[in-house]
Design a protein around this motif. Sequence first.
Motif, PDB file in Angstrom:
ATOM      1  N   LEU A 233       0.835  -1.205   0.000  1.00  0.00           N
ATOM      2  CA  LEU A 233       0.000   0.000   0.000  1.00  0.00           C
ATOM      3  C   LEU A 233       0.872   1.258   0.000  1.00  0.00           C
ATOM      4  O   LEU A 233       0.584   2.230  -0.697  1.00  0.00           O
ATOM      5  CB  LEU A 233      -0.922   0.009   1.215  1.00  0.00           C
ATOM      6  N   PHE A 234       1.947   1.232   0.786  1.00  0.00           N
ATOM      7  CA  PHE A 234       2.873   2.360   0.857  1.00  0.00           C
ATOM      8  C   PHE A 234       3.547   2.580  -0.493  1.00  0.00           C
ATOM      9  O   PHE A 234       3.707   3.717  -0.953  1.00  0.00           O
ATOM     10  CB  PHE A 234       3.907   2.060   1.942  1.00  0.00           C
ATOM     11  N   PHE A 235       3.922   1.472  -1.145  1.00  0.00           N
ATOM     12  CA  PHE A 235       4.573   1.544  -2.453  1.00  0.00           C
ATOM     13  C   PHE A 235       3.660   2.211  -3.486  1.00  0.00           C
ATOM     14  O   PHE A 235       4.095   3.066  -4.257  1.00  0.00           O
ATOM     15  CB  PHE A 235       4.963   0.139  -2.918  1.00  0.00           C
ATOM     16  N   VAL A 236       2.393   1.825  -3.506  1.00  0.00           N
ATOM     17  CA  VAL A 236       1.444   2.409  -4.466  1.00  0.00           C
ATOM     18  C   VAL A 236       1.283   3.900  -4.219  1.00  0.00           C
ATOM     19  O   VAL A 236       1.325   4.713  -5.154  1.00  0.00           O
ATOM     20  CB  VAL A 236       0.079   1.699  -4.389  1.00  0.00           C
ATOM     21  N   ASN A 237       1.108   4.279  -2.962  1.00  0.00           N
ATOM     22  CA  ASN A 237       0.895   5.691  -2.636  1.00  0.00           C
ATOM     23  C   ASN A 237       2.094   6.548  -3.045  1.00  0.00           C
ATOM     24  O   ASN A 237       1.942   7.640  -3.597  1.00  0.00           O
ATOM     25  CB  ASN A 237       0.624   5.850  -1.141  1.00  0.00           C
ATOM     26  N   ILE A 238       3.301   6.039  -2.795  1.00  0.00           N
ATOM     27  CA  ILE A 238       4.503   6.809  -3.132  1.00  0.00           C
ATOM     28  C   ILE A 238       4.738   6.811  -4.638  1.00  0.00           C
ATOM     29  O   ILE A 238       5.099   7.841  -5.226  1.00  0.00           O
ATOM     30  CB  ILE A 238       5.736   6.238  -2.409  1.00  0.00           C
ATOM     31  N   THR A 239       4.545   5.664  -5.296  1.00  0.00           N
ATOM     32  CA  THR A 239       4.775   5.577  -6.737  1.00  0.00           C
ATOM     33  C   THR A 239       3.936   6.608  -7.482  1.00  0.00           C
ATOM     34  O   THR A 239       4.445   7.352  -8.342  1.00  0.00           O
ATOM     35  CB  THR A 239       4.446   4.166  -7.254  1.00  0.00           C
ATOM     36  N   CYS A 240       2.654   6.660  -7.167  1.00  0.00           N
ATOM     37  CA  CYS A 240       1.757   7.595  -7.857  1.00  0.00           C
ATOM     38  C   CYS A 240       2.057   9.039  -7.476  1.00  0.00           C
ATOM     39  O   CYS A 240       2.062   9.932  -8.330  1.00  0.00           O
ATOM     40  CB  CYS A 240       0.304   7.255  -7.541  1.00  0.00           C
ATOM     41  N   GLY A 241       2.341   9.265  -6.203  1.00  0.00           N
ATOM     42  CA  GLY A 241       2.611  10.628  -5.752  1.00  0.00           C
ATOM     43  C   GLY A 241       3.914  11.175  -6.284  1.00  0.00           C
ATOM     44  O   GLY A 241       3.976  12.322  -6.754  1.00  0.00           O
ATOM     45  N   ILE A 242       4.973  10.368  -6.244  1.00  0.00           N
ATOM     46  CA  ILE A 242       6.279  10.851  -6.682  1.00  0.00           C
ATOM     47  C   ILE A 242       6.330  11.013  -8.199  1.00  0.00           C
ATOM     48  O   ILE A 242       7.033  11.871  -8.731  1.00  0.00           O
ATOM     49  CB  ILE A 242       7.405   9.921  -6.169  1.00  0.00           C
ATOM     50  N   ALA A 243       5.542  10.195  -8.910  1.00  0.00           N
ATOM     51  CA  ALA A 243       5.449  10.361 -10.361  1.00  0.00           C
ATOM     52  C   ALA A 243       4.799  11.703 -10.698  1.00  0.00           C
ATOM     53  O   ALA A 243       5.249  12.411 -11.600  1.00  0.00           O
ATOM     54  CB  ALA A 243       4.635   9.214 -10.966  1.00  0.00           C
ATOM     55  N   LEU A 244       3.755  12.052  -9.951  1.00  0.00           N
ATOM     56  CA  LEU A 244       3.101  13.342 -10.176  1.00  0.00           C
ATOM     57  C   LEU A 244       4.042  14.491  -9.826  1.00  0.00           C
ATOM     58  O   LEU A 244       4.105  15.501 -10.546  1.00  0.00           O
ATOM     59  CB  LEU A 244       1.828  13.426  -9.332  1.00  0.00           C
ATOM     60  N   LEU A 245       4.788  14.352  -8.736  1.00  0.00           N
ATOM     61  CA  LEU A 245       5.749  15.376  -8.357  1.00  0.00           C
ATOM     62  C   LEU A 245       6.799  15.589  -9.442  1.00  0.00           C
ATOM     63  O   LEU A 245       7.221  16.717  -9.710  1.00  0.00           O
ATOM     64  CB  LEU A 245       6.452  14.999  -7.046  1.00  0.00           C
ATOM     65  N   ALA A 246       7.211  14.502 -10.086  1.00  0.00           N
ATOM     66  CA  ALA A 246       8.270  14.579 -11.085  1.00  0.00           C
ATOM     67  C   ALA A 246       7.861  15.362 -12.324  1.00  0.00           C
ATOM     68  O   ALA A 246       8.716  15.945 -13.010  1.00  0.00           O
ATOM     69  CB  ALA A 246       8.718  13.167 -11.481  1.00  0.00           C
ATOM     70  N   VAL A 247       6.553  15.400 -12.631  1.00  0.00           N
ATOM     71  CA  VAL A 247       6.112  16.053 -13.871  1.00  0.00           C
ATOM     72  C   VAL A 247       5.098  17.161 -13.613  1.00  0.00           C
ATOM     73  O   VAL A 247       4.430  17.608 -14.537  1.00  0.00           O
ATOM     74  CB  VAL A 247       5.494  15.022 -14.840  1.00  0.00           C
ATOM     75  N   ALA A 248       4.975  17.603 -12.362  1.00  0.00           N
ATOM     76  CA  ALA A 248       3.945  18.591 -12.036  1.00  0.00           C
ATOM     77  C   ALA A 248       4.055  19.846 -12.901  1.00  0.00           C
ATOM     78  O   ALA A 248       3.060  20.334 -13.449  1.00  0.00           O
ATOM     79  CB  ALA A 248       4.029  18.961 -10.556  1.00  0.00           C
ATOM     80  N   SER A 249       5.265  20.371 -13.040  1.00  0.00           N
ATOM     81  CA  SER A 249       5.442  21.613 -13.811  1.00  0.00           C
ATOM     82  C   SER A 249       5.191  21.421 -15.305  1.00  0.00           C
ATOM     83  O   SER A 249       4.362  22.138 -15.889  1.00  0.00           O
ATOM     84  CB  SER A 249       6.843  22.179 -13.563  1.00  0.00           C
ATOM     85  N   PRO A 250       5.872  20.479 -15.975  1.00  0.00           N
ATOM     86  CA  PRO A 250       5.596  20.305 -17.408  1.00  0.00           C
ATOM     87  C   PRO A 250       4.172  19.862 -17.701  1.00  0.00           C
ATOM     88  O   PRO A 250       3.588  20.250 -18.713  1.00  0.00           O
ATOM     89  CB  PRO A 250       6.606  19.232 -17.841  1.00  0.00           C
ATOM     90  N   MET A 251       3.586  19.055 -16.807  1.00  0.00           N
ATOM     91  CA  MET A 251       2.212  18.613 -16.999  1.00  0.00           C
ATOM     92  C   MET A 251       1.255  19.802 -16.937  1.00  0.00           C
ATOM     93  O   MET A 251       0.315  19.903 -17.744  1.00  0.00           O
ATOM     94  CB  MET A 251       1.845  17.574 -15.941  1.00  0.00           C
ATOM     95  N   ALA A 252       1.470  20.700 -15.992  1.00  0.00           N
ATOM     96  CA  ALA A 252       0.624  21.885 -15.869  1.00  0.00           C
ATOM     97  C   ALA A 252       0.706  22.748 -17.122  1.00  0.00           C
ATOM     98  O   ALA A 252      -0.294  23.314 -17.577  1.00  0.00           O
ATOM     99  CB  ALA A 252       1.034  22.692 -14.642  1.00  0.00           C
ATOM    100  N   GLN A 253       1.897  22.841 -17.697  1.00  0.00           N
ATOM    101  CA  GLN A 253       2.075  23.654 -18.902  1.00  0.00           C
ATOM    102  C   GLN A 253       1.445  22.997 -20.121  1.00  0.00           C
ATOM    103  O   GLN A 253       0.828  23.669 -20.954  1.00  0.00           O
ATOM    104  CB  GLN A 253       3.568  23.899 -19.144  1.00  0.00           C
ATOM    105  N   GLU A 254       1.564  21.676 -20.229  1.00  0.00           N
ATOM    106  CA  GLU A 254       1.045  20.974 -21.397  1.00  0.00           C
ATOM    107  C   GLU A 254      -0.466  20.791 -21.354  1.00  0.00           C
ATOM    108  O   GLU A 254      -1.155  20.971 -22.369  1.00  0.00           O
ATOM    109  CB  GLU A 254       1.708  19.589 -21.510  1.00  0.00           C
ATOM    110  N   VAL A 255      -0.997  20.438 -20.187  1.00  0.00           N
ATOM    111  CA  VAL A 255      -2.398  20.040 -20.087  1.00  0.00           C
ATOM    112  C   VAL A 255      -3.335  21.231 -19.961  1.00  0.00           C
ATOM    113  O   VAL A 255      -4.381  21.293 -20.625  1.00  0.00           O
ATOM    114  CB  VAL A 255      -2.612  19.068 -18.900  1.00  0.00           C
TER     115      VAL A 255
END
Length: 424
Positions: A233-255
């Motif tokens: 459960l911890f792995f899933v929560n971190i995997t999804c969260g850290i992936a979003l953190l990694a692309v938050a800026s470019p994703m905001a600009q693109e989407v």
Amino acid sequence: MKRNRWCIALAAMGIHICIGSVYAWSVLTRPIMESMGFSLQETTWTFSLAILFLGLSAGCLGNFVQKAGPQKSGLVATAFFVTAMFGTAGALYLHSLPLLYLCYGVIGGIGLGTGYITPVSTLVKWFPENRGFATGLAIMGFGFASMIAGPVMQVLVAHFGLVTNFLILGVVYLLIMTASSLYLAPPAAEALPAGTDRGGKSSETSPVYADAVPQFSLAQAMKTWQLYTIWGLFFVNITCGIALLAVASPMAQEVVGMSPLAAASMVGIIGFVNGAGRIAWATVSDYIGRANTYLLFFAIEIFAFFKLASETNAFSFQLVVLLIITCYGGGFSCMPAYLSDLFGTKALSAIHGRILTAWGAAGIAGPLFLAWMRESTHGYTATLHVFCALFVLSFAVMAVLKYKTRHGMEPHTLPCRQAAASGK
């Protein structure tokens, strides 16, 4: 020396604010690329290695932290992390990528893992009546660190250069972490506030505290299915969260078409929300129970990732991202208290260290999976739907975990209680 538990909490925060500066690595990415001639992928791998070795060292050195005590393990974490700062300065001076990986990634990662788990079990013992709040205080420091370190690094690099930046940080971290480590110590019985019951309370509505239940050793905890379920459960929560953190800026600009400046501002707010979410959710968990808090995390993230996949409004996009990040940070801060609910405090550092290996794995898996999906689908929608499905599964698993343990704050109902009590 007589110690105050609030000063113990400040000492714990001192360690976490220093090592949490790893989250500000992105501030240094472009200056390192421009000065050293490294590619983006080469530079980013430095951060990934640091997170990987954070998880590995936390898992492998948990027993050492438990046996050595908070002072010695804190000083060990200080030695590794400060050596990493000075070594990174040397690597940048020599333009050596392998040395950068070794110093910041490997040595720094070991300092991160050791320093992260060092104050946790100590704080739980100083605040037996509010374990979630106590661990949230320290881990909040890790989340807030990027807000402090990011601007400081920008100023230092602009005025003194990359090499001197790491030398100055190394000296500052040496002073703060050494002082914090030397103050840490487990409480004597008379040090706790009057009326505090370390063994629990007689009222049926009161939570059963960790010291009132069988104290699991690491070996005993490793034999339970609960530990592996929590890891997943911890792995899933971190995997999804850290992936979003990694692309938050470019994703905001693109989407949603945010400007680079607006996206950068959002990243700064993310740092604040990451830290604030840790103390807020940890405090909430003291009232509603850790299992209920994780169920709430997963329910929120199901909704948030589903909505994020179709969001086109910039303001709403930011609100949803920040909501997800609060759950991401809260997952970290509630974990030590949840483990103490289930397994007691006897080997909490060691058990927590095993769980943190999920962080190291997720630090690699999350960004790589998102990058692969982005290249394959030419967008983020499919990835966000996958994350949504993972949280639906996580919610179901967490519900089963809660049902099997009867109540998130009643570890005495664990099926393996008798085995732990008898030492088998």
